[in-house]
Design an enzyme around this catalytic site. Structure first.
Site, short mmCIF file in Angstrom:
data_model
loop_
_atom_site.label_atom_id
_atom_site.label_comp_id
_atom_site.label_asym_id
_atom_site.label_seq_id
_atom_site.Cartn_x
_atom_site.Cartn_y
_atom_site.Cartn_z
CG ASP A 151 -1.67 -1.38 1.23
OD1 ASP A 151 -2.38 -1.61 0.28
OD2 ASP A 151 -1.68 -2.08 2.33
CG HIS A 176 -3.68 -5.22 3.12
ND1 HIS A 176 -3.26 -4.41 2.49
CD2 HIS A 176 -4.02 -6.25 2.41
CE1 HIS A 176 -3.34 -4.85 1.16
NE2 HIS A 176 -3.61 -6.08 1.11
#
Ligand code: NAD
Length: 415
Positions: A225, A253
């Site tokens: 990410d 996440h």
């Protein structure tokens, strides 16, 4: 440690096999012999490929003299897509260093046994000088033996119509078993990086089932990410991505993750001073990063594998190479004692820094404005709910699962 296949065929005991490996210099080349019943049972549990010790008399001493002690890295889901990229990066030396010999201990499921042997054959044929040993097996207690690192990638994909709560349950059970195995077999200072989704809560489950290993050693992968966010800032600003620093991901996440543009820097300046468009940050950048996995699946037909492997390599390097002054990296770690008031007992992604000794600390100088605080709180609430859904797997009594029938915040297809 899983035994070498040739050693098993030769009916060598585990102890004997260990003493063979420690008697350098030797290249193990055992000859097939009748298999004793005990060895036969052993062969069902674990099977392996090769173990090579350098013949130091014949080696180029200038190359090997400065090499470090072999690092033992266990990898689960080792015949899957991510591992298929990652294992070769690990073996090449580009992750732990060009002077760092490595042993790979690969865990597969019963269904992936054959594929796992194929992976090991490919590693064997790649002739990586730093790759000292490959062992493969399906028993986590064997495969995690003395591991210095455990990269936990293996997880079940979500079946059609399966709810997030069911996925948490099914994958949670895997991480409960594997956490117990780490607790019993791995090195006492093993560093654990969970990739298999839902990775934050899976890491929590593994950690809670491995009390012999420091809680601080458990990580959930949010580096992918971070990398996705850095790429978007570089593209928008027209600067090269290496000029983007302090790019933190907060939280889970999942689509509730918080890519922090408030503290990010581009060319040393605050990102909002370089890209003067707050609407873009809030309404385009943030969802684009959080939904990137789903967008990629639409194009590719499967979830990201190569870029995930790259981010696993980055996440490991972030711990074994000192963080540049003023910079940070993102990783999901235990929230106990964090300086931002995030509830304790969660695996939560924070900006961290490391001296390069495998350890880290949470950066304490990030500005959390109102917008960030609200976003962080939403991700925190989600992780708390996930924790309650798996309370029975982490020794807690009486949790109820509020995620049943709730909005799905998992990156589509990543589970
Ligand atoms: N955290 C992240 O940023 C991120 C990014 C991408 C993917 N992921 C997750 O990583 C995981 C793996 O992705 P992939 O593309 O490699 O999947 P994959 O399906 O190609 O491979 C998974 C492998 O795990 C194995 N496996 C299943 N159960 C196992 C068990 N109990 N023990 C050992 N191995 C087991 C399967 O046999 C398979 O080979 C998925 O959960 C995916 O959602 C995480």
């Amino acid at each position: 440690m899983a035994l070498n296949m040739k050693q098993q065929q030769a009916g060598l005991s585990r102890k004997a096999a260990r003493s063979v490996s420690s008697r350098a210099p030797v290249v193990v080349r055992a000859v097939a012999a009748p298999v004793a019943p005990a060895a036969e049972a052993e062969a069902k549990k674990a099977y392996g490929v090769f173990r090579l010790s350098y013949d130091t008399q014949n080696e180029d001493a200038s190359l090997t003299r400065s090499w470090k002690k072999t690092v033992k890295v266990a990898v689960t889901g080792a015949s899957g897509n991510i591992a298929n990229h990652l294992l070769f990066m690990l073996a090449s030396g580009e992750v732990y260093g060009k002077d760092q010999p490595i042993a790979l201990q690969l865990l597969g499921s019963e269904r992936s046994k054959e594929a796992l042997e194929g992976v090991a054959m490919e590693l064997e044929d790649s002739l990586y000088p730093l790759l000292r040993e490959v062992s493969i097996g399906t028993d986590p207690y064997e495969v995690f033996g003395d591991a210095d690192w455990a990269l936990m990638i293996g997880a079940k994909p979500r079946g059609p119509g399966m709810e997030r709560a069911d996925l948490l349950q099914q994958n949670g059970e895997i991480f409960q078993v594997q956490g117990r195995a780490l607790n019993e077999s791995a090195s006492r200072n093993c560093k654990v990086l969970v990739v298999g989704n839902p990775c934050n809560t899976n890491a929590l489950i593994a950690m809670e089932n491995a009390p012999n290993i420091p809680r601080k050693n458990f990580h959930a992968l949010t580096r992918l990410d971070e990398n996705r966010a850095k790429c978007q800032l570089a593209l928008k600003s027209g600067k090269f991505y290496t000029s983007v620093s302090r790019m933190a991901i907060w939280g889970n996440h999942s689509t509730t993750q918080v890519p922090d543009f408030v503290n990010a820097r581009i060319g040393g300046l605050p990102a909002p001073d370089v890209i003067r468009d707050m609407k873009w940050f809030r309404e385009e950048f943030t969802p684009k990063v959080a939904l990137r996995g789903g967008a990629l699946i639409k194009k590719w037909g499967r979830s990201s594998a190569a870029s995930t492997a790259v981010s696993v390599a980055d996440a490991i390097r972030a711990l074994v190479v000192p963080t540049a002054p003023g910079d940070c990296f993102s990783t999901g770690v235990i929230s106990d004692g964090n300086p931002y008031g995030v509830r304790e007992g969660l695996i939560f992604s924070f900006p961290c820094r490391s001296k390069g000794d495998g350890d880290y600390e949470i950066c304490d100088n990030f500005i959390v404005d109102e917008w960030l605080r609200a976003k962080i709180r939403a991700s925190e609430d989600e992780l708390q709910k996930e924790k309650e859904c798996v309370s029975h797997l982490i020794g807690m009594m009486g949790g109820s699962c509020a995620l049943r029938g709730a909005e799905d915040t998992t990156v589509p297809g990543e589970n």
